[in-house]
Design a protein around this motif. Structure first.
Motif, PDB file in Angstrom:
ATOM      1  N   VAL A  30     -56.943 107.433 132.886  1.00  0.00           N
ATOM      2  CA  VAL A  30     -58.078 108.159 132.301  1.00  0.00           C
ATOM      3  C   VAL A  30     -57.677 109.195 131.249  1.00  0.00           C
ATOM      4  O   VAL A  30     -58.504 109.618 130.442  1.00  0.00           O
ATOM      5  N   ALA A  31     -56.402 109.632 131.239  1.00  0.00           N
ATOM      6  CA  ALA A  31     -56.001 110.666 130.282  1.00  0.00           C
ATOM      7  C   ALA A  31     -54.482 110.789 130.273  1.00  0.00           C
ATOM      8  O   ALA A  31     -53.793 110.233 131.128  1.00  0.00           O
ATOM      9  N   TYR A  32     -53.974 111.534 129.297  1.00  0.00           N
ATOM     10  CA  TYR A  32     -52.583 111.953 129.281  1.00  0.00           C
ATOM     11  C   TYR A  32     -52.516 113.456 129.566  1.00  0.00           C
ATOM     12  O   TYR A  32     -53.444 114.208 129.259  1.00  0.00           O
ATOM     13  N   ASP A  33     -51.407 113.866 130.137  1.00  0.00           N
ATOM     14  CA  ASP A  33     -51.148 115.284 130.387  1.00  0.00           C
ATOM     15  C   ASP A  33     -49.706 115.573 130.000  1.00  0.00           C
ATOM     16  O   ASP A  33     -48.845 114.708 130.105  1.00  0.00           O
ATOM     17  N   GLY A  34     -49.457 116.787 129.540  1.00  0.00           N
ATOM     18  CA  GLY A  34     -48.089 117.225 129.284  1.00  0.00           C
ATOM     19  C   GLY A  34     -47.766 118.382 130.209  1.00  0.00           C
ATOM     20  O   GLY A  34     -48.389 119.439 130.119  1.00  0.00           O
ATOM     21  N   LEU A  35     -46.860 118.172 131.138  1.00  0.00           N
ATOM     22  CA  LEU A  35     -46.507 119.257 132.053  1.00  0.00           C
ATOM     23  C   LEU A  35     -45.902 120.408 131.253  1.00  0.00           C
ATOM     24  O   LEU A  35     -45.004 120.201 130.434  1.00  0.00           O
ATOM     25  N   SER A  36     -46.387 121.611 131.495  1.00  0.00           N
ATOM     26  CA  SER A  36     -45.980 122.770 130.715  1.00  0.00           C
ATOM     27  C   SER A  36     -45.017 123.647 131.499  1.00  0.00           C
ATOM     28  O   SER A  36     -45.282 123.986 132.654  1.00  0.00           O
ATOM     29  N   VAL A  37     -43.922 124.009 130.860  1.00  0.00           N
ATOM     30  CA  VAL A  37     -42.973 124.980 131.417  1.00  0.00           C
ATOM     31  C   VAL A  37     -43.335 126.327 130.809  1.00  0.00           C
ATOM     32  O   VAL A  37     -43.463 126.458 129.585  1.00  0.00           O
ATOM     33  N   VAL A  38     -43.521 127.334 131.658  1.00  0.00           N
ATOM     34  CA  VAL A  38     -44.007 128.627 131.173  1.00  0.00           C
ATOM     35  C   VAL A  38     -43.181 129.777 131.743  1.00  0.00           C
ATOM     36  O   VAL A  38     -42.600 129.674 132.820  1.00  0.00           O
ATOM     37  N   VAL A  39     -43.156 130.864 130.987  1.00  0.00           N
ATOM     38  CA  VAL A  39     -42.548 132.108 131.442  1.00  0.00           C
ATOM     39  C   VAL A  39     -43.539 133.245 131.176  1.00  0.00           C
ATOM     40  O   VAL A  39     -44.591 133.042 130.571  1.00  0.00           O
ATOM     41  N   ASN A  40     -43.160 134.429 131.622  1.00  0.00           N
ATOM     42  CA  ASN A  40     -43.981 135.611 131.401  1.00  0.00           C
ATOM     43  C   ASN A  40     -43.953 136.005 129.917  1.00  0.00           C
ATOM     44  O   ASN A  40     -42.906 135.903 129.274  1.00  0.00           O
ATOM     45  N   ASN A 194     -66.905 107.624 128.845  1.00  0.00           N
ATOM     46  CA  ASN A 194     -67.040 108.950 128.259  1.00  0.00           C
ATOM     47  C   ASN A 194     -65.768 109.796 128.305  1.00  0.00           C
ATOM     48  O   ASN A 194     -65.765 110.933 127.827  1.00  0.00           O
ATOM     49  N   SER A 195     -64.692 109.245 128.858  1.00  0.00           N
ATOM     50  CA  SER A 195     -63.461 110.030 128.976  1.00  0.00           C
ATOM     51  C   SER A 195     -62.934 110.489 127.624  1.00  0.00           C
ATOM     52  O   SER A 195     -62.459 111.620 127.486  1.00  0.00           O
ATOM     53  N   LYS A 196     -62.996 109.633 126.632  1.00  0.00           N
ATOM     54  CA  LYS A 196     -62.436 109.976 125.322  1.00  0.00           C
ATOM     55  C   LYS A 196     -63.042 111.268 124.764  1.00  0.00           C
ATOM     56  O   LYS A 196     -62.334 112.096 124.172  1.00  0.00           O
ATOM     57  N   ASN A 210     -58.000 101.333 123.011  1.00  0.00           N
ATOM     58  CA  ASN A 210     -57.759 100.013 123.603  1.00  0.00           C
ATOM     59  C   ASN A 210     -57.426 100.106 125.093  1.00  0.00           C
ATOM     60  O   ASN A 210     -57.695  99.177 125.859  1.00  0.00           O
ATOM     61  N   VAL A 211     -56.863 101.248 125.524  1.00  0.00           N
ATOM     62  CA  VAL A 211     -56.558 101.438 126.943  1.00  0.00           C
ATOM     63  C   VAL A 211     -57.856 101.609 127.726  1.00  0.00           C
ATOM     64  O   VAL A 211     -58.041 101.009 128.796  1.00  0.00           O
ATOM     65  N   TYR A 212     -58.774 102.430 127.195  1.00  0.00           N
ATOM     66  CA  TYR A 212     -60.069 102.583 127.859  1.00  0.00           C
ATOM     67  C   TYR A 212     -60.821 101.245 127.906  1.00  0.00           C
ATOM     68  O   TYR A 212     -61.472 100.924 128.905  1.00  0.00           O
ATOM     69  N   LEU A 216     -62.026  99.418 131.304  1.00  0.00           N
ATOM     70  CA  LEU A 216     -63.420  99.066 131.548  1.00  0.00           C
ATOM     71  C   LEU A 216     -63.569  97.572 131.835  1.00  0.00           C
ATOM     72  O   LEU A 216     -64.345  97.171 132.713  1.00  0.00           O
ATOM     73  N   ALA A 217     -62.775  96.763 131.139  1.00  0.00           N
ATOM     74  CA  ALA A 217     -62.812  95.318 131.388  1.00  0.00           C
ATOM     75  C   ALA A 217     -62.314  95.004 132.794  1.00  0.00           C
ATOM     76  O   ALA A 217     -62.889  94.160 133.496  1.00  0.00           O
ATOM     77  N   ASN A 218     -61.236  95.689 133.215  1.00  0.00           N
ATOM     78  CA  ASN A 218     -60.725  95.490 134.573  1.00  0.00           C
ATOM     79  C   ASN A 218     -61.758  95.904 135.610  1.00  0.00           C
ATOM     80  O   ASN A 218     -61.912  95.256 136.658  1.00  0.00           O
ATOM     81  N   LEU A 219     -62.461  97.012 135.322  1.00  0.00           N
ATOM     82  CA  LEU A 219     -63.506  97.476 136.239  1.00  0.00           C
ATOM     83  C   LEU A 219     -64.621  96.453 136.340  1.00  0.00           C
ATOM     84  O   LEU A 219     -65.037  96.088 137.448  1.00  0.00           O
ATOM     85  N   ASN A 220     -65.104  95.967 135.208  1.00  0.00           N
ATOM     86  CA  ASN A 220     -66.206  95.004 135.213  1.00  0.00           C
ATOM     87  C   ASN A 220     -65.821  93.705 135.908  1.00  0.00           C
ATOM     88  O   ASN A 220     -66.656  93.058 136.546  1.00  0.00           O
ATOM     89  N   ALA A 221     -64.537  93.341 135.788  1.00  0.00           N
ATOM     90  CA  ALA A 221     -64.052  92.118 136.428  1.00  0.00           C
ATOM     91  C   ALA A 221     -63.616  92.357 137.870  1.00  0.00           C
ATOM     92  O   ALA A 221     -63.221  91.416 138.566  1.00  0.00           O
ATOM     93  N   LYS A 222     -63.653  93.628 138.293  1.00  0.00           N
ATOM     94  CA  LYS A 222     -63.174  94.021 139.626  1.00  0.00           C
ATOM     95  C   LYS A 222     -61.757  93.500 139.866  1.00  0.00           C
ATOM     96  O   LYS A 222     -61.450  92.906 140.899  1.00  0.00           O
TER      97      LYS A 222
END
Length: 233
Positions: A30-40, A194-196, A210-212, A216-222
């Motif tokens: 459903v999305a990409y994430d970038g793990l964030s390294v943080v300091v004070n 609506n994720s995009k 194309n990933v979404y 969606l095609a996989n969902l419709n085809a179960k």
């Protein structure tokens, strides 16, 4: 349950447990994430860490001060904050940085609540922590972002694959039988259609169209089982 959110892919032992219980599932990115390294923000010496430096910090409990990480840094204690061991974020970060899941040092302050981690780093001048980019975005006035191997996480670097190895896809896993419930089927379809447009509003990065479409095609085809390879990153 009908739907499970996941910040890592399903594990073999979890696949086996589903099979034993007679549960078929569909993996939907459903999305990409970038793990964030943080300091004070008061930390004026850390702007970038290499993967090797992060590995030493999170693997070796004998590394207790910043001076042990890099010559010239102060001999001040590192207070570490990170997700709890049941977290998919913990699993992903540990495998990507240390090289093996569950092999992180245990002498750190864990929490399943990312807001608690934000507060911990924000309140300790020599702290270091990590969590999803969305939580940094929501708290950038309280935190200082650290680059990894010279690249900082952003929508652009996560999407184009240059922020590595801490870019990751996020998923939902849907119980195939639950799709017989009209409300569940409608919700998951809405989720993918609506994720995009919705994903950026919570600090994540949308997938390629194309990933979404495939999801969606996989969902419709179960179509039960894993999604397969994603487009870059």
């Amino acid at each position: 349950i009908d739907i499970a959110g996941a910040s890592r892919t399903i594990e073999e032992k979890e696949i086996a447990a589903c099979k034993q219980s007679g549960i078929e599932w569909i993996e939907l990115p459903v999305a990409y994430d970038g793990l964030s390294v943080v300091v004070n923000p008061q930390n004026d010496f850390v702007t970038d860490l290499s993967v090797e430096e992060l590995k030493r910090i999170w693997q070796d409990s004998s590394v207790k001060t910043w001076s042990q990480v890099r010559a010239g840094w102060p001999k001040e204690p590192i207070k570490l904050y990170g997700p709890g061991t049941d977290s998919g974020t913990f699993d992903y970060f540990t495998k990507a940085i240390v090289g093996e899941e569950k092999k992180s040092r245990s002498d750190y302050q864990p929490s399943e609540d990312d807001n608690t981690l934000v507060q911990g780093v924000a309140g300790d001048k020599y702290a270091l922590g990590y969590f999803g980019y969305a939580y940094y975005e929501q708290n950038k006035d309280k935190l200082k972002l650290v680059s990894v191997n010279g690249v900082a996480p952003s929508s652009e670097t996560v999407m184009n694959g240059t922020y590595r190895p801490l870019s990751r896809p996020l998923f939902i896993y849907v119980n195939l039988k639950s799709l017989e419930k009209p409300a569940v089927a409608a919700f998951v379809k809405y989720y993918l259609e609506n994720s995009k447009s919705l994903v950026p509003s919570v600090g994540y990065v949308p997938l390629n169209e194309n990933v979404y479409a495939k999801a969606l095609a996989n969902l419709n085809a179960k179509k039960a089982g894993s999604f397969g390879s994603l487009a870059a990153p």
